[in-house]
Design a protein around this motif. Structure first.
Motif, PDB file in Angstrom:
ATOM      1  N   LEU A   1      -8.057   0.352   4.019  1.00 21.52           N
ATOM      2  CA  LEU A   1      -6.887  -0.530   4.065  1.00 21.52           C
ATOM      3  C   LEU A   1      -7.188  -1.890   4.683  1.00 21.52           C
ATOM      4  CD1 LEU A   1      -4.234   2.107   5.175  1.00 21.52           C
ATOM      5  CD2 LEU A   1      -4.332   0.952   2.955  1.00 21.52           C
ATOM      6  N   ALA A   2      -8.467  -2.146   4.974  1.00 17.35           N
ATOM      7  CA  ALA A   2      -8.836  -3.385   5.656  1.00 17.35           C
ATOM      8  C   ALA A   2      -8.433  -4.621   4.871  1.00 17.35           C
ATOM      9  CB  ALA A   2     -10.343  -3.401   5.933  1.00 17.35           C
ATOM     10  N   ASP A   3      -8.460  -4.542   3.552  1.00 21.05           N
ATOM     11  CA  ASP A   3      -8.125  -5.695   2.714  1.00 21.05           C
ATOM     12  C   ASP A   3      -6.731  -5.603   2.112  1.00 21.05           C
ATOM     13  OD1 ASP A   3     -10.644  -6.875   3.133  1.00 21.05           O
ATOM     14  OD2 ASP A   3     -11.540  -5.615   1.557  1.00 21.05           O
ATOM     15  N   ALA A   4      -5.888  -4.721   2.667  1.00 20.88           N
ATOM     16  CA  ALA A   4      -4.517  -4.575   2.159  1.00 20.88           C
ATOM     17  C   ALA A   4      -3.646  -5.668   2.768  1.00 20.88           C
ATOM     18  CB  ALA A   4      -3.973  -3.189   2.501  1.00 20.88           C
ATOM     19  N   ASN A   5      -3.677  -6.844   2.165  1.00 20.56           N
ATOM     20  CA  ASN A   5      -2.971  -8.006   2.698  1.00 20.56           C
ATOM     21  C   ASN A   5      -1.824  -8.475   1.811  1.00 20.56           C
ATOM     22  OD1 ASN A   5      -4.688  -8.270   4.976  1.00 20.56           O
ATOM     23  ND2 ASN A   5      -6.238  -9.215   3.655  1.00 20.56           N
ATOM     24  N   HIS A   6      -1.576  -7.757   0.719  1.00 21.36           N
ATOM     25  CA  HIS A   6      -0.530  -8.180  -0.217  1.00 21.36           C
ATOM     26  C   HIS A   6       0.314  -6.951  -0.555  1.00 21.36           C
ATOM     27  CE1 HIS A   6      -2.602 -12.050  -0.789  1.00 21.36           C
ATOM     28  NE2 HIS A   6      -3.709 -11.324  -0.707  1.00 21.36           N
ATOM     29  N   TRP A   7       1.467  -6.810   0.105  1.00 20.72           N
ATOM     30  CA  TRP A   7       2.294  -5.633  -0.088  1.00 20.72           C
ATOM     31  C   TRP A   7       3.741  -5.943   0.260  1.00 20.72           C
ATOM     32  CZ3 TRP A   7       4.242  -4.795   4.729  1.00 20.72           C
ATOM     33  CH2 TRP A   7       3.432  -5.087   5.831  1.00 20.72           C
ATOM     34  N   THR A   8       4.613  -5.045  -0.203  1.00 21.68           N
ATOM     35  CA  THR A   8       6.041  -5.126   0.121  1.00 21.68           C
ATOM     36  C   THR A   8       6.508  -3.757   0.594  1.00 21.68           C
ATOM     37  OG1 THR A   8       6.465  -6.871  -1.503  1.00 21.68           O
ATOM     38  CG2 THR A   8       8.360  -5.586  -0.757  1.00 21.68           C
ATOM     39  N   LEU A   9       7.166  -3.743   1.724  1.00 24.11           N
ATOM     40  CA  LEU A   9       7.754  -2.535   2.303  1.00 24.11           C
ATOM     41  C   LEU A   9       9.270  -2.665   2.246  1.00 24.11           C
ATOM     42  CD1 LEU A   9       6.877  -1.065   5.814  1.00 24.11           C
ATOM     43  CD2 LEU A   9       9.225  -1.630   5.224  1.00 24.11           C
ATOM     44  N   GLN A  10       9.942  -1.593   1.818  1.00 26.46           N
ATOM     45  CA  GLN A  10      11.398  -1.554   1.865  1.00 26.46           C
ATOM     46  C   GLN A  10      11.825  -0.315   2.638  1.00 26.46           C
ATOM     47  OE1 GLN A  10      13.661  -2.487  -1.625  1.00 26.46           O
ATOM     48  NE2 GLN A  10      11.972  -3.592  -2.584  1.00 26.46           N
TER      49      GLN A  10
ATOM     50  N   ARG B   1       6.345  10.921  10.164  1.00 26.27           N
ATOM     51  CA  ARG B   1       6.141  11.467   8.820  1.00 26.27           C
ATOM     52  C   ARG B   1       5.259  10.510   8.030  1.00 26.27           C
ATOM     53  NH1 ARG B   1      11.527  12.229   5.831  1.00 26.27           N
ATOM     54  NH2 ARG B   1      11.964  13.298   7.799  1.00 26.27           N
ATOM     55  N   TRP B   2       4.431  11.096   7.160  1.00 20.35           N
ATOM     56  CA  TRP B   2       3.526  10.306   6.333  1.00 20.35           C
ATOM     57  C   TRP B   2       3.819  10.537   4.856  1.00 20.35           C
ATOM     58  CZ3 TRP B   2      -0.561   7.072   7.945  1.00 20.35           C
ATOM     59  CH2 TRP B   2      -0.720   7.000   9.339  1.00 20.35           C
ATOM     60  N   ASP B   3       3.529   9.533   4.044  1.00 11.56           N
ATOM     61  CA  ASP B   3       3.687   9.619   2.594  1.00 11.56           C
ATOM     62  C   ASP B   3       2.320   9.886   1.983  1.00 11.56           C
ATOM     63  OD1 ASP B   3       4.202   9.396  -0.070  1.00 11.56           O
ATOM     64  OD2 ASP B   3       5.128   7.406   0.025  1.00 11.56           O
ATOM     65  N   ALA B   4       2.077  11.157   1.654  1.00 13.87           N
ATOM     66  CA  ALA B   4       0.781  11.549   1.111  1.00 13.87           C
ATOM     67  C   ALA B   4       0.636  11.223  -0.365  1.00 13.87           C
ATOM     68  CB  ALA B   4       0.549  13.038   1.346  1.00 13.87           C
ATOM     69  N   ALA B   5       1.717  10.719  -0.994  1.00 14.65           N
ATOM     70  CA  ALA B   5       1.613  10.317  -2.398  1.00 14.65           C
ATOM     71  C   ALA B   5       0.703   9.102  -2.538  1.00 14.65           C
ATOM     72  CB  ALA B   5       2.993  10.009  -2.966  1.00 14.65           C
ATOM     73  N   HIS B   6       0.574   8.328  -1.465  1.00 14.78           N
ATOM     74  CA  HIS B   6      -0.357   7.206  -1.449  1.00 14.78           C
ATOM     75  C   HIS B   6      -1.708   7.687  -0.933  1.00 14.78           C
ATOM     76  CE1 HIS B   6       2.472   3.884  -2.236  1.00 14.78           C
ATOM     77  NE2 HIS B   6       3.353   4.655  -1.622  1.00 14.78           N
ATOM     78  N   GLN B   7      -2.762   7.109  -1.451  1.00 15.65           N
ATOM     79  CA  GLN B   7      -4.100   7.403  -0.956  1.00 15.65           C
ATOM     80  C   GLN B   7      -4.808   6.099  -0.628  1.00 15.65           C
ATOM     81  OE1 GLN B   7      -5.418  10.290  -0.088  1.00 15.65           O
ATOM     82  NE2 GLN B   7      -3.455  11.269  -0.629  1.00 15.65           N
TER      83      GLN B   7
ATOM     84  N   SER C   1       9.904   2.689   0.364  1.00 16.95           N
ATOM     85  CA  SER C   1       8.898   2.435  -0.671  1.00 16.95           C
ATOM     86  C   SER C   1       7.860   1.457  -0.178  1.00 16.95           C
ATOM     87  CB  SER C   1       9.559   1.873  -1.941  1.00 16.95           C
ATOM     88  OG  SER C   1      10.081   0.568  -1.724  1.00 16.95           O
ATOM     89  N   TRP C   2       6.639   1.645  -0.676  1.00 18.23           N
ATOM     90  CA  TRP C   2       5.535   0.715  -0.506  1.00 18.23           C
ATOM     91  C   TRP C   2       5.141   0.194  -1.880  1.00 18.23           C
ATOM     92  CZ3 TRP C   2       3.383  -0.927   3.987  1.00 18.23           C
ATOM     93  CH2 TRP C   2       3.585  -0.154   5.150  1.00 18.23           C
ATOM     94  N   GLN C   3       4.844  -1.081  -1.976  1.00 18.67           N
ATOM     95  CA  GLN C   3       4.317  -1.651  -3.221  1.00 18.67           C
ATOM     96  C   GLN C   3       3.160  -2.569  -2.861  1.00 18.67           C
ATOM     97  OE1 GLN C   3       7.174  -3.596  -5.747  1.00 18.67           O
ATOM     98  NE2 GLN C   3       5.594  -4.589  -6.982  1.00 18.67           N
TER      99      GLN C   3
END
Length: 203
Positions: A43-52, A171-177, A199-201
């Motif tokens: 996740l080090a380069d996860a810099n573009h996302w939207t959380l709701q 709680r964690w969302d295991a649908a994401h890897q 949601s995460w996008q």
């Protein structure tokens, strides 16, 4: 102004809430810490996302509020939008980046500041570690100093203590890897906040 500050406080401390111990919680051994390091690398380069999601906050003195949150991270630029759940009309926004921050929705008109943390301190009197929150909301340790981790039965982080804050991953969302946080409490007395991610996008 008091109502505005309550709702704004919901949006921006983001992960600062009271912790209740879980049934299973163990200190990180070499294997668990190695697994966490692998998550952080992914996740080090996860810099573009939207959380709701939904937020609830208490200041420990009978004040608080709740609202829906949309947090968009676009590299070093961020956009927090929180809406009151009853009318759907009250909207507060904090946006900005390295060149400064803009706070909208407060009484008296938009406020500008050199950075988001300075602006939040001036507007509502909260010291909000926004740099750290960007890592914590992903279930990562921030790069601001030493951190202590404990893990749950699912071998994912259960408790993160860093910079005087306690972040409790319920709680964690295991649908994401790799998996991403789903329900988070965190805190630094007297403040407590609950974040429920809908949601995460990732872009």
């Amino acid at each position: 102004m008091k109502f505005s500050r309550r709702i704004l406080a919901v949006a921006l401390p983001l992960l600062l809430a009271a912790c209740v111990p879980q049934t299973v919680r163990v200190k990180g051994d070499a294997a668990l810490l190695g697994q966490q390091q692998a998550r952080e690398h992914q996740l080090a380069d996860a810099n573009h996302w939207t959380l709701q999601g939904q937020l609830g906050v208490s200041d420990g003195h009978g004040g608080g509020g709740s609202g829906s949150l949309t947090w968009t991270q676009d590299g070093d630029h961020y956009d927090f939008v929180v809406r009151a759940p009853i009318t759907g009309k009250s909207l507060f926004r904090l946006s900005g980046g390295p060149d400064g921050a803009l706070l909208e929705g407060m009484d008296g008109g938009p406020l500008h500041g050199s950075d988001a943390e300075e602006l939040m301190q001036r507007a509502v009197g909260w010291h909000v570690p926004l740099h750290d929150l960007r890592a914590w909301v992903l279930g990562l340790r921030a790069d601001s100093g030493p951190a202590e981790l404990s893990f749950g039965a699912d071998r994912l982080p259960s408790l993160l203590q860093q910079d005087g804050w306690t972040v409790d991953y319920r709680r964690w969302d295991a649908a994401h890897q790799p998996p991403l946080p789903k329900v988070v409490f965190a805190g630094k007395p007297p403040y407590s906040v609950r974040l429920s991610v809908e949601s995460w996008q990732f872009n």
